[in-house]
Design a protein around this motif. Structure first.
Motif, PDB file in Angstrom:
ATOM      1  N   ARG A  58       0.839  -1.188   0.000  1.00 21.11           N
ATOM      2  CA  ARG A  58       0.000   0.000   0.000  1.00 21.11           C
ATOM      3  C   ARG A  58       0.877   1.242   0.000  1.00 21.11           C
ATOM      4  N   ILE A  59       0.707   2.053  -1.026  1.00 24.88           N
ATOM      5  CA  ILE A  59       1.451   3.309  -1.140  1.00 24.88           C
ATOM      6  C   ILE A  59       0.531   4.456  -0.752  1.00 24.88           C
ATOM      7  N   ARG A  60       1.006   5.319   0.139  1.00 25.17           N
ATOM      8  CA  ARG A  60       0.237   6.473   0.583  1.00 25.17           C
ATOM      9  C   ARG A  60       0.767   7.737  -0.091  1.00 25.17           C
ATOM     10  N   GLU A 118       3.502   1.853   3.208  1.00 26.31           N
ATOM     11  CA  GLU A 118       3.088   1.462   4.557  1.00 26.31           C
ATOM     12  C   GLU A 118       3.842   0.222   5.011  1.00 26.31           C
ATOM     13  N   GLU A 119       4.187   0.205   6.290  1.00 28.60           N
ATOM     14  CA  GLU A 119       4.902  -0.950   6.849  1.00 28.60           C
ATOM     15  C   GLU A 119       3.939  -2.102   7.123  1.00 28.60           C
ATOM     16  N   LEU A 143       9.202   5.052   5.331  1.00 32.80           N
ATOM     17  CA  LEU A 143      10.011   6.262   5.161  1.00 32.80           C
ATOM     18  C   LEU A 143       9.320   7.157   4.138  1.00 32.80           C
ATOM     19  N   ALA A 144       8.884   8.318   4.567  1.00 31.36           N
ATOM     20  CA  ALA A 144       8.156   9.237   3.690  1.00 31.36           C
ATOM     21  C   ALA A 144       9.126  10.188   3.006  1.00 31.36           C
ATOM     22  N   VAL A 145       9.053  10.243   1.678  1.00 33.88           N
ATOM     23  CA  VAL A 145       9.882  11.174   0.904  1.00 33.88           C
ATOM     24  C   VAL A 145       9.012  12.363   0.506  1.00 33.88           C
TER      25      VAL A 145
END
Length: 241
Positions: free
Chosen positions: A9-11, A240-241, A95-97
């Protein structure tokens, strides 16, 4: 999608200028630390962003954007922000870029099968120079494939508002076809979202979405062209982890 491989899942999140600690002209949720705002206010805003995203502050990856074409791969072990780059790429979950903008185009990229994401700052200079191809190359080096990628072009100045000299429009059009257009008043202009959409399609990116908001027209967003100095909104993506 390959058989037996579950998509991650990509946020993706894009902020507005509301709800922060910064005072005018950076009011109020300015996330840019390079625009002249009170550093304490910026730090408070960044802490709030982390809280709202449900991430620790050290899980937000920032960059010193220079309007270039450099893409930097990060994994969260870096001691500070990535310097002299305009794209952050990671395969590290959680890890949010982040790309910061106030008229430039933020581009969020992700391959949910490979688990690779990127945040790109694509202004006129960087878009012309090829920051998107650099980001795609870095993603591919981590196992991503363009056909599986999803892209979001975030809010930015629209073609009707981005007046430029004719020679500038022609130069950008040469390097980023589809960018040149006419402004609302009939003068030479640039629609960077259109040019970048075409470039992503040419590279075979599977899904491309466009946020239609214009930063100049929408006062809930920061715009350097409408008001300078001003703050920066953030376009953020993570796995998401």
């Amino acid at each position: 999608m390959s058989e037996g491989i579950a998509a991650l899942r990509i946020r993706r999140v894009v902020t507005t200028r509301a709800g922060g600690a910064s005072k005018p002209p950076f009011d109020s949720f300015n996330l840019g630390g390079h625009v002249g705002d009170d550093p304490k206010a910026v730090a408070a805003n960044r802490d709030r962003l982390a809280t709202e995203l449900g991430l620790r502050p050290d899980r937000l990856a920032w960059m010193e954007q220079i309007h270039g074409r450099t893409a930097t791969i990060v994994d969260g072990t870096e001691p500070g922000q990535a310097e002299a780059t305009d794209a952050l790429v990671t395969a590290r979950r959680g890890l949010a870029v982040i790309a910061l903008v106030a008229d430039c185009v933020p581009v969020l990229l992700g391959d949910p099968e490979a688990g690779v994401v990127a945040a790109v700052h694509a202004g006129r200079v960087g878009a012309r120079a090829g920051v998107i191809p650099s980001a795609l190359k870095a993603m591919v080096s981590l196992g991503a494939e363009p056909g599986r990628m999803e892209a979001l072009l975030g809010p930015a100045v629209c073609g009707q508002c981005y007046e430029v000299p004719p020679e500038m429009a022609a130069d950008v059009e040469k390097h980023l076809p589809g960018s040149a257009c006419d402004s609302r008043t009939g003068t030479s202009a640039l629609d960077l979202k259109a040019g970048l959409w075409g470039q992503l399609a040419d590279y075979g990116v599977g899904k491309i979405g466009v946020d239609p908001r214009c930063t100049v027209e929408d006062t809930t967003l920061f715009s350097h062209r409408r008001q300078a100095p001003t703050g920066r909104i953030a376009a953020i993506t993570w796995i998401e982890e």
